[in-house]
Every structure is written in structure tokens, then in C-alpha cells.
Design an enzyme around this catalytic site. Structure first.
Site, PDB file in Angstrom:
ATOM      1  N   TRP B  99     -40.769  -8.579 -10.677  1.00  0.00           N
ATOM      2  CA  TRP B  99     -41.942  -7.989  -9.540  1.00  0.00           C
ATOM      3  C   TRP B  99     -41.505  -7.513  -8.322  1.00  0.00           C
ATOM      4  O   TRP B  99     -41.714  -6.184  -7.909  1.00  0.00           O
ATOM      5  CB  TRP B  99     -43.068  -8.708  -9.459  1.00  0.00           C
ATOM      6  CG  TRP B  99     -43.797  -9.204 -10.890  1.00  0.00           C
ATOM      7  CD1 TRP B  99     -43.778 -10.458 -11.409  1.00  0.00           C
ATOM      8  CD2 TRP B  99     -44.663  -8.343 -11.822  1.00  0.00           C
ATOM      9  NE1 TRP B  99     -44.316 -10.199 -12.727  1.00  0.00           N
ATOM     10  CE2 TRP B  99     -44.807  -9.012 -12.802  1.00  0.00           C
ATOM     11  CE3 TRP B  99     -45.024  -6.854 -11.687  1.00  0.00           C
ATOM     12  CZ2 TRP B  99     -45.694  -8.361 -14.114  1.00  0.00           C
ATOM     13  CZ3 TRP B  99     -45.595  -6.435 -12.514  1.00  0.00           C
ATOM     14  CH2 TRP B  99     -46.002  -7.306 -13.809  1.00  0.00           C
ATOM     15  N   ASP B 166     -46.131 -10.314  -1.360  1.00  0.00           N
ATOM     16  CA  ASP B 166     -46.677 -10.173  -2.666  1.00  0.00           C
ATOM     17  C   ASP B 166     -46.826 -11.655  -2.983  1.00  0.00           C
ATOM     18  O   ASP B 166     -46.073 -12.541  -3.048  1.00  0.00           O
ATOM     19  CB  ASP B 166     -45.706  -9.534  -3.778  1.00  0.00           C
ATOM     20  CG  ASP B 166     -46.532  -9.611  -4.947  1.00  0.00           C
ATOM     21  OD1 ASP B 166     -47.657 -10.301  -5.110  1.00  0.00           O
ATOM     22  OD2 ASP B 166     -46.232  -9.076  -5.901  1.00  0.00           O
ATOM     23  N   LYS B 190     -55.076 -14.833 -10.431  1.00  0.00           N
ATOM     24  CA  LYS B 190     -54.274 -15.999 -10.731  1.00  0.00           C
ATOM     25  C   LYS B 190     -55.334 -17.327  -9.971  1.00  0.00           C
ATOM     26  O   LYS B 190     -56.055 -17.736 -10.598  1.00  0.00           O
ATOM     27  CB  LYS B 190     -52.862 -16.026 -10.017  1.00  0.00           C
ATOM     28  CG  LYS B 190     -52.258 -14.846 -10.341  1.00  0.00           C
ATOM     29  CD  LYS B 190     -51.241 -14.589 -11.678  1.00  0.00           C
ATOM     30  CE  LYS B 190     -50.427 -13.455 -11.715  1.00  0.00           C
ATOM     31  NZ  LYS B 190     -49.949 -13.246 -12.880  1.00  0.00           N
TER      32      LYS B 190
END
Lengths: 356, 356
Positions: B99, B166, B190
Site C-alpha cells: 500500500w 495512511d 477495518k
């Protein structure tokens, strides 16, 4: 009291879609886990997105060479994705309201925008003739239904250049000849689902023709290549969309939706035209079947609030007009039952009896 | 059989949030309409988004001068929005996995990217020291928790330049000193909600400093100005997020989440370190509390499939490791009860008894 949901979007959805969604939020098909707690890479979710795509292909009779995508960001993100992916130097736009103007505004960041038809002269109360499409433009952008002003184009134009259509508020309300379009997009939150997912029907061979670098998430090819699963998609909204489309299919598909739309809109427009207290705002030839706009007749202008109050007392929801038009707007999307259209008419008739 | 949900995201959410969401899909607070069929401009939805924002401010103790936004498009869209809005010429990135690399890749479309720290040399199995932050870069981008590799940075860095993080997979699992960040973003799916909504915590005074034109939907100022209601937001996902945050608050807030995260991760890591059949893949100092990665010990490599099968038979869901790491990954997000961590440990112990 029973509510009649005339919201402009998010709006009424089929009851069976709501019930199945609520069940899946607790337990998806008896697997012991919620729809929203499973991986988007699970076989269960893959089956859901595959079936959703298949229903789109079937219901709109989408030809080979096209892909259906399910994205986040709303139709407003499409306003910039379209020129990002398709504009080399110039694009043609038809100006039929707030959303069409917003789409054109974003396109100006990427090249020249030529507004080839507009109804701004009469506050967007008609759908302008679309002629003289410039053959040197990279595409023509139209907004088929104008939610705020209640106008609609139900003709699939013959365009000499790629035709791009925002069909946010009338998709699935009639058969569409998809082969006449290069790209069709829209927010789901009218006829096909809840807010949070955007559909894009794209002809694959129009992509890859611009030179500018495109961020991955804004590049249609990313999503075509990965079947809308490049990143985590809006799983819940896609599930509900599938349930809505299953309902559309069970009702007889888009032809059945069109028949109902015609009858339902006629019931309301006929009453607007008959009732001496109300006046439609849109030229008859351009009247939308999805968003029915009307105001109090001049003589009864002072009764607007009273009618809103009365309608509310009778269970009508969401009929206050958009501030740009005023008056009233009855949105009559696919899932709105004829019973609700008739309830609104009864309301208008009773109000007339008491007040005219 | 009871399922123990170790999915990496979308993942387990509090049961009460699922129950309240399912109810609201059928009827929102007894108003006679579904959450997903009301207007986002209704007073009911405005109250929902306002409360969601207030819960963010309270739970993370967000200082004045910051706004919380709720957007579509996922964290992947943030990978391009961050440089679109913040990069003048150069940005610094820390490379800690898939990511982080994707974020850096998108930034390269907007200027120069300097990777100032990386753990690629050991397949991202540790969190590299972040030193020598270049003061001439426009911002520093980090990924605090690496879902695929199971590493985590739990320190709020002192950065001489705007710090962008992030936090998709560890937000709300510990107190964060938000004042040290210019921007924090993440997909909700999440610790804070279902897929379909992205949170952004942005310090307002970092915006408006680049010269490039920014499409409206990609411009943070658009969403700051309109309170995340410039266009129709993902209403359902925001509702569920509110329910999740109410649960976090009822449990005692992020401090309580942190305590549980520490204890829950310890139970699993202790067993990995004790059990002779398994080996952790991450350097102990970098071990994530959210994603616990492990593989079979060399001697038992041929037992991997057997363990997956056995774990599945005991109700474990989602413990297969990502293909980039192999083996197993137990994601232990906020809503995972200690009972599930213990059930996994029992599973590992029983498997050892039978096979070692």
C-alpha cells in the site's frame, strides 16, 4: 401512517430489497457472518458482484465490447473521470441544469468545452434540441434526466462522436440502446440502489486514447482490468443493488419499468393539468417521468406551505421542490408503487376541494 | 458453529453495530422509512453525520483547526488526492509494503518522490527507522500499519514537514496525537466501519498551497466547505460507522481499545513464540497488533494446508496469509473479542499436540 416516499434520491427502493439487505447485514445466506464483515475477495462476495454485473448486462441488453463497473465517489467523480480519460482537446456538452453544468465545469480543467445546446434561457424547463454535434469534439456529454428541473430526454441520440450520458436519475426506467453510447454513468441512489456506489457502462475501445497520465483510481482501465475489484469496493451498496435489480427482473425488466413509469407519471401529470390550484413547470414534451415538478397556480401562491403541511399529514414524504424551482417535486422512481401516485393525487384533489 | 472472524478487511464489526444497522435498513428510528431511502439532506441524516463527526473529534481528541471528512473512493483514491492537494515539487515517502508503494506510485504523477526509508530488503518484515526527513519536501507520507506484512509504527513521529499518514488498518486502536499530523486518512473497513466510506482528518491550513487546478471532487476544500455533503455521501456506511464509534466510546474509547489490542495480540504472539510448529514473520519490535502474520516452522512446512483445514473446522475464518507472505494472518481488529484470540490459540495447541 403509511409513508409515500417521493424523495429525489436517495429514494424509495423495493421493500424486498430492503428486507433481504437487512437480513444479510445480520447473516449472509446463513454463513454465520454479516455481509459487511466478509472479505471482498471471498467467494461469497465475488458471486454477489458477478451476479450484479450479469443482471446489468441482461436487463439493459448490453452488447459485447462493453464493461459494467461499480465504483465509489458518486457521479460527481465521473464529472472529472470522463474528461480525464476521454478528452484530447475539446468536448461538447449539453447544458440542461445544475448537474450538466457541474459536469461541464470539471471538463474545462482538461480542455475546451463547447456548450452546443442549452435551456438556461428558460430556467431549464425544457430539453433543448441537440443538433449540429461538432465532429471535431472528442465526445458529446448529455444528462438524460434532470432531477432538479424535471426534464428528460428519452431518445438515444445518433451522435457522430462518442456519446457520454449521465443517467443517474433515469437508468433502468426504459430500454436503452447501449450501442449508441460510448459511456453511461450514474449514482445508484435513484432507480438501482442506495447511495455509495456509481455504475459505469463503458465501451472498452474508447479507452487509452489520451496522452495525459491518469491516476490509477481515475483510470477506467484500472477498473475494467480488475473487474471493479482493484481496491475494496462498496460491498454493501453493491449487494443492495443486486437485490434491486433482481426485483426489476422479477417485475418484467426495463420494459415493465417503462410501462409503470408511463402510467404513474400520467396519473400525476393529468392531475396537475386538471387541478386549478397547480401548474406544471416543464414544457409538456420535455416532462420527466422520474421527477415531476409543479407549483401553485398564481392565484393560490400563498397556499404553498399549507399544501406541504397537508400533504405531510397524509403521509407524503419528500415533495418539497428544489430551491432552484420552488413549489413541489414528486419523484416517481421505479420502486414507487402506483398506490403512492394515487395517494398524492387524492391529496391534491382534497386540497382543491377545501381551498379552491 | 460459532465463527471467529479474523478477516483482514472488510472484517469483524461489533455485533450491536450490525444489529442497529439491520434495524435502520428496515426502519430508521421508527420514522417509517429506511435509512437508505431518505434524503441525505434530511434532518435525520444530517443528525447522523453530525454525530459521527462529533464522535471522531471526541474519541481521537482532534484539536481545533482540523476537519473530519467522509468520502467515497477508498484509501486508494487518497493516494492521488494527497499529492494533488499537497505536492508542489517533492514529497518524501516511507516504503513499508504494497500500500505504501501504491501511494508513492500515484504521487510520482505530480512531482518528485523521495523514498527516505524502506524495508523492502527483508520483504517488509520490519518497520524501518524514519530519520533524515528532508526539510525541502512538501510532506512526508507514512503507512502506520501494514495489513499484508503485519508491521506497525505506533509512534507519532516528530516531522519537520507536514506528516501524512495512511491509518486504514490501525486507526482507533490507540490514542493518536493528531496535532503531529497534517492529514490522516484511511478506508473505514477495518476498525471503524464497513467498506464504502473513507475518513480524512485534515488540518485546514495545509490546503490551498498548490497552483495546479484540482477537480472539485478531488479537492479537500470542496468537502471541508460542504461538511462532506458536496455530493451524496455513502449514507449507509456513515451510519454503520457511527454505530461502531458509539460502541468504541461505550467500551471506554481508544484507551480501552489499546488495552484490549495489547492483550489480544500478546495472547496470539505468545503462542506463536511458544508453539514449535509456528514462526512469526515479523521482527518483534515491529509486530502489528492488528495483523498477526506467521508461518509453519521449516520442519512442518508440509502441514500448512492441514492447519488451515483444521482451523476452519474449528470456526476460524480468514486466517490464510496474503499471497505475498504466505502462511497465516490473524487480523485482530477492535471488534475481535478476546474469546476469538483464545480460540485460535487453542486451535494451534491442539494442532501441535496431534502433529508435532
Amino acid at each position: 401512517m403509511k409513508k409515500h416516499n417521493f424523495n429525489a434520491g436517495p429514494c424509495i427502493l423495493p421493500q424486498v430489497a430492503l428486507e433481504n439487505t437487512a437480513k444479510a447485514v445480520l447473516d449472509l445466506d446463513g454463513i454465520g457472518l454479516s455481509l459487511i464483515t466478509i472479505s471482498h475477495r471471498s467467494k461469497e462476495f465475488q458471486a454477489i458482484i458477478d451476479e450484479t454485473e450479469a443482471l446489468w448486462m441482461e436487463l439493459l441488453n448490453i452488447p459485447a465490447g462493453y464493461k459494467v463497473l461499480f465504483l465509489g465517489g458518486g457521479a460527481s467523480t465521473q464529472f472529472c473521470m470522463v474528461p480525464y480519460n476521454l478528452m484530447k482537446t475539446k468536448a461538447a456538452y449539453v447544458e440542461t441544469g445544475v448537474w450538466a453544468k457541474k459536469a461541464a465545469k470539471e471538463a474545462k480543467l482538461f480542455g475546451k468545452v463547447e456548450v452546443i445546446a442549452s435551456s438556461v434561457d428558460k430556467n431549464f424547463t425544457y430539453y433543448p434540441k441537440v443538433t449540429n454535434i461538432p465532429t471535431d469534439a472528442d465526445y458529446l456529454h448529455i444528462t438524460t434526466n434532470n432531477t432538479i428541473y424535471g426534464t428528460e430526454l428519452r431518445e438515444d441520440l445518433n451522435s457522430p462522436i462518442p456519446l457520454v450520458a449521465d443517467m443517474s436519475s433515469d437508468i433502468m426506467s426504459r430500454p436503452v440502446d447501449v450501442s449508441k453510447y460510448a459511456l453511461i454513468y450514474g449514482g445508484a441512489q435513484k432507480n438501482v440502489g442506495p447511495a455509495g456506489v456509481t455504475f459505469v457502462i463503458v465501451k472498452e475501445d474508447i479507452l487509452g486514447k489520451v496522452d495525459r497520465p491518469i491516476p490509477s483510481m481515475l483510470d477506467y482501465r484500472t477498473h475494467v482490468d480488475k473487474g471493479s475489484m482493484y481496491n475494496t469496493p462498496p460491498c454493501f451498496a453493491i449487494y443492495t443493488m443486486r437485490e434491486v435489480l433482481k426485483w426489476v427482473k422479477a417485475q418484467g425488466g426495463v420494459k415493465a419499468m417503462e410501462k409503470l413509469a408511463i402510467e404513474r407519471a400520467k396519473v400525476i401529470y393529468d392531475e396537475i393539468d386538471r387541478n386549478k390550484m397547480f401548474v406544471g413547470t416543464v414544457e409538456p414534451a420535455s416532462r420527466s417521468r422520474m421527477n415531476i415538478c409543479f407549483v401553485m397556480a398564481e392565484k393560490y401562491k400563498d397556499k404553498e406551505e399549507a399544501f406541504l403541511e397537508f400533504a405531510k399529514s397524509q403521509g407524503m414524504v419528500g415533495i418539497k421542490g428544489h430551491r432552484d424551482v420552488g413549489g413541489f417535486r414528486a419523484s416517481a422512481y421505479n420502486a414507487l408503487p402506483m398506490e403512492s401516485a394515487k395517494a398524492l393525487v387524492a391529496c391534491m384533489q382534497e386540497f382543491e376541494k377545501k381551498n379552491a
